[in-house]
Design an enzyme around this catalytic site. Structure first.
Site, PDB file in Angstrom:
ATOM      1  N   ASP A  72       0.797  -1.229   0.000  1.00 49.61           N
ATOM      2  CA  ASP A  72       0.000   0.000   0.000  1.00 49.61           C
ATOM      3  C   ASP A  72       0.832   1.282   0.000  1.00 49.61           C
ATOM      4  O   ASP A  72       0.340   2.318  -0.434  1.00 49.61           O
ATOM      5  CB  ASP A  72      -0.974  -0.001   1.182  1.00 49.61           C
ATOM      6  CG  ASP A  72      -2.139  -0.964   0.937  1.00 49.61           C
ATOM      7  OD1 ASP A  72      -2.339  -1.372  -0.225  1.00 49.61           O
ATOM      8  OD2 ASP A  72      -2.839  -1.317   1.902  1.00 49.61           O
ATOM      9  N   TYR A  76     -10.120  -0.689   2.525  1.00 48.28           N
ATOM     10  CA  TYR A  76      -9.679  -0.691   3.915  1.00 48.28           C
ATOM     11  C   TYR A  76      -9.334   0.700   4.414  1.00 48.28           C
ATOM     12  O   TYR A  76      -8.756   1.493   3.689  1.00 48.28           O
ATOM     13  CB  TYR A  76      -8.424  -1.559   4.060  1.00 48.28           C
ATOM     14  CG  TYR A  76      -8.690  -2.821   4.835  1.00 48.28           C
ATOM     15  CD1 TYR A  76      -8.889  -2.773   6.203  1.00 48.28           C
ATOM     16  CD2 TYR A  76      -8.763  -4.057   4.200  1.00 48.28           C
ATOM     17  CE1 TYR A  76      -9.156  -3.927   6.914  1.00 48.28           C
ATOM     18  CE2 TYR A  76      -9.027  -5.219   4.909  1.00 48.28           C
ATOM     19  CZ  TYR A  76      -9.222  -5.142   6.266  1.00 48.28           C
ATOM     20  OH  TYR A  76      -9.484  -6.268   6.975  1.00 48.28           O
TER      21      TYR A  76
HETATM   22 CU   LIG Z   1      -8.034  -7.465   7.287  1.00 51.43          CU
END
Ligand SMILES: [Cu+2]
Ligand SMILES: *[C@@H]1O[C@H](CO)[C@@H](O)[C@H](O)[C@H]1NC(C)=O
Ligand SMILES: *[C@@H]1O[C@H](CO)[C@@H](O)[C@H](O)[C@H]1NC(C)=O
Ligand SMILES: *[C@@H]1O[C@H](CO)[C@@H](O)[C@H](O)[C@H]1NC(C)=O
Ligand SMILES: *[C@@H]1O[C@H](CO)[C@@H](O)[C@H](O)[C@H]1NC(C)=O
Length: 679
Positions: free
Chosen positions: A325, A413
């Site tokens: 990320d 997320y």
């Molecule tokens: Cu997770």
């Protein structure tokens, strides 16, 4: 994305301020301050002048931070009142041009290019820009076969959204710069990740910005996503549980001060920076020592170096989902604006951040950081003395901490990144995981119907939440009372009592081991008990203990993938929970300088093979917070925050408790809001 762009009028204003007051601004500037909007504008102009009439994209623009000794010597010459002129400002610019990655160093003082070269070192590609992902995500809607595939599924194309996924590397000798695209069916909702359209996949060439592969392999139902609405305004009863917003009562005087990017609070002073690849950077954190009457250095620089998230579905449509990320998506450019009163308490102060968009223009993230004093109702220290006859003595000090928060949202997320400073000298690094799980659409609605291997948990009809890991690797350049430090393992070992007259058979004691080279400091934590301490071997406390800071790990997790699996080769820096390396300005990114489609030839694991000496040297700790996430039904449709973290805690750093004589401004001096009590 449009809302983030700085308007031309604002730019003009910033530009004129810069021109008018530039000497004053310069003196105020800290050498580690992130690049400013006007600096981004200058950089864009300088690059365009050097590469005219070219289709060039800015993949990374960040501060080319001065050498450490330059920053430290600037700091030692500057006092609170008189700032010494900062060292020359530089920027590192990474561009894509003619299918090549260019590395350009710009000197902002002379407005010139210092160096410019085509990157031809380790394999890998620069950070993906948000703009190129947006362009790529729009390509399917002009692709006739895809429109047919959607129609064939009985779906309405206007309800489809597509999202890009980094492709990883799986042993190919040569590859183009690509992105894979998957699509989702929103069906009049906003929770797209719970409604994947399976069987359909695209590969986009990012340099050509065109679809180079399209497949429609099979049809499974799109999960209905019933009951997954998370917008409060659209939810239907029953509601609950009901929570009361607790008021934060704080003295009117602010507990901390912000001067540019320098934050002073209680006994701490530190610098808060920002980078498009990582977000929060904490630098030059020092703590005031009441006895020595001075600030003492603790941490030169700390930030999240990489965040590796491999998914555990090895099928054709999913195997490549092994994300980095920071290096692929840019954790800093994924930072979102914080919501006052909900993301941060009422007493928070906010700070904006800027990065360069793909065309070099500054993009503003307003309220990227919040900084607040946390009065959590915890106890800093206490004692009730009940042993003295006819006397009960109670002394309690409530705990107040300072929190620096940012939230990065990488697709589905949300990561809450907190740096928590305590008056006791501890720094707690906390991460909260929340948001929406990545799900796979399947034909099953009950676990007992499942007749093949599935790679996660059936959390709702036709919905498998896929198993995965989160590994956050922190770069922690500790400078405990100076640069020259050593890494010491204080191992607790069991001893047998030798004296036969003593009825006790055993006890434990501490055996110290100083790591000489990198190999001695690569550790799997959690099995053998030990205190992990960074000490300054050249300084001792009055009784003679080495001055140190201890790393207190949280729950630890290591990789479960095979070592020769491609994602694990690229993510080899997760092999140990802890590494220690000698300071090297260019070793910042645990996954390598270029992570997209990297091949693992430039990672912390490869640097560390040199097995350099680390004793009594300027050293850097790399610590990984790991989570193995086998999802459960409560994680769906919106995952309640799961937290992890670790602590850096003074260990024989002070002569005694630094908070014995702490004073708290009692809330009784504060005008309390008028309350009515119901009886
Ligand atoms: Cu997770
Ligand atoms: C530059 O690239 C963009 C995106 O690929 C494209 O839309 C544009 O037409 C290109 N411009 C030139 C001058 O080639
Ligand atoms: C879309 O939503 C409607 C109304 O909630 C529902 O009837 C329909 O089945 C949904 N379609 C899909 C493909 O989930
Ligand atoms: C710093 O690290 C880079 C990358 O690992 C390496 O190429 C370089 O030689 C190192 N410099 C020193 C002085 O060790
Ligand atoms: C509380 O109410 C009283 C009477 O209405 C008023 O004089 C006072 O200013 C109020 N205090 C606060 C803190 O609002």
């Amino acid at each position: 994305m449009a809302s983030r762009v700085v308007t031309p009028a604002l730019l003009l204003l910033l530009f004129s301020i810069f021109i008018t007051f530039s000497p004053a601004l310069c003196l105020k500037q800290h050498p580690l301050d992130p690049l400013t909007p006007s600096e981004f504008i200058h950089i864009k102009a300088i690059i365009h002048k050097a590469f005219p009439a070219q289709n060039l994209t800015f993949q990374y623009v960040g501060l080319d931070e001065p050498e450490k000794y330059t920053v430290l010597s600037w700091q030692s010459k500057s006092t609170t009142n008189t700032k010494s002129p900062p060292p020359p400002r530089g920027a590192l610019v990474v561009t894509r041009l003619n299918k090549q990655t260019h590395e350009i160093i710009v000197d902002l003082s002379t407005r010139s290019i210092v160096s410019s070269k085509v990157h031809n070192g380790a394999n890998g590609l620069p950070v993906l820009t948000l703009d190129e992902q947006t362009y790529a995500n729009e390509l399917p809607f002009k692709h006739e076969p895809f429109i047919k595939s959607i129609r064939k599924r009985g779906l309405d194309i206007s309800q489809v959204v597509c999202s890009g996924f980094s492709v990883g590397w799986f042993g190919e000798a040569k590859s183009r710069r690509t992105l894979k695209i998957n699509c989702f069916y929103t069906n009049e909702t906003v929770n797209l990740y719970v409604r994947p359209v399976e069987g359909i996949a695209f590969v986009v060439d990012l340099d050509e910005m065109e679809i180079i592969k399209y497949t429609d392999r099979f049809i499974v139902p799109v999960p209905k996503g019933e009951g997954t609405e998370y917008q409060a305004s659209k939810q239907k009863p029953p509601f609950g549980p009901w929570l009361r917003g607790a008021p934060v009562v704080q003295s009117q005087e602010e507990g901390f001060s912000l001067e540019g990017h320098t934050i002073r609070w209680a006994n701490w002073v530190f610098h808060l920076g920002f980078d498009v690849r990582t977000g929060t950077i904490i630098s030059l954190a020092s703590i005031y020592d009441l006895e020595k009457h001075k600030y003492r250095r603790v941490l030169y620089r700390g930030f999240v170096s990489e965040l590796f998230v491999p998914y555990m579905n090895p099928t054709e449509d999913w195997y490549f989902k092994t994300f980095f990320d920071c290096g692929e998506f840019g954790f800093g450019q994924s930072t979102v604006s914080l919501e006052p009163l909900t993301d941060c308490p009422v007493n928070a102060k906010f700070m904006d951040a800027y990065y360069a968009g793909q065309d070099g223009t500054p993009v503003k993230i307003s309220n990227a950081f919040c900084i607040f004093e946390r009065h959590a109702g915890n106890i800093l220290w206490r004692h009730t003395e009940v042993t003295i006859p006819n006397k009960v003595i109670t002394e309690v000090r409530p705990e107040v901490t300072l929190v620096v928060r940012m939230v990065a949202v990488v697709g589905n997320y949300d990561y809450i990144i907190d740096w928590v400073f305590k008056p006791s000298g501890s720094i707690k690094l906390e991460v909260g995981l929340t948001g929406v799980l990545e799900t796979e659409g399947v034909k099953y609605t009950k676990t007992d119907e499942i007749e093949e291997e599935v790679y996660g948990t059936l959390v709702a009809d036709n919905t498998i939440a896929v198993n995965h890991d989160h590994f956050l690797t922190y770069h922690l350049d500790l400078d405990v009372d100076g640069e020259a430090n050593s890494f010491v393992k204080n191992k607790m070992v069991t001893k047998r009592v030798k004296d036969p007259k003593i009825p006790r058979k055993s006890y434990w004691t501490v055996e110290s081991e100083t790591a000489k080279t990198e190999l001695d400091a690569k550790l799997h934590l959690g099995l053998k008990p030990s205190d992990l301490v960074v000490v300054n071997p050249n300084k001792r406390t009055k009784p003679g203990n080495p001055i140190g800071y201890r790393l207190i790990p949280g729950s630890v997790a290591g990789p479960l993938l095979l070592e020769d699996d491609y994602p694990q080769i690229r993510g080899a820096f997760t092999k140990y929970n802890l590494w220690v390396t000698p300071y090297n300005k260019s070793e910042k990114w645990a996954g390598g300088q270029y992570v997209d489609q990297s091949r693992g030839d430039d990672t912390l694991a490869t640097w560390s093979l040199r097995n350099r000496e680390i004793e009594n040297k300027d050293i850097v700790l790399w610590y990984t917070i790991g989570f193995h996430h086998a999802p459960c039904q409560e994680d769906f449709p919106m995952m309640p925050t799961l937290s992890g973290g670790f602590e850096l805690r003074p260990t024989n750093f002070f002569e005694s408790s630094p908070v014995l004589k702490v004073r708290t401004v009692s809330p009784k001096h504060v005008p309390l809001p008028n309350c009515t009590t119901k009886n």
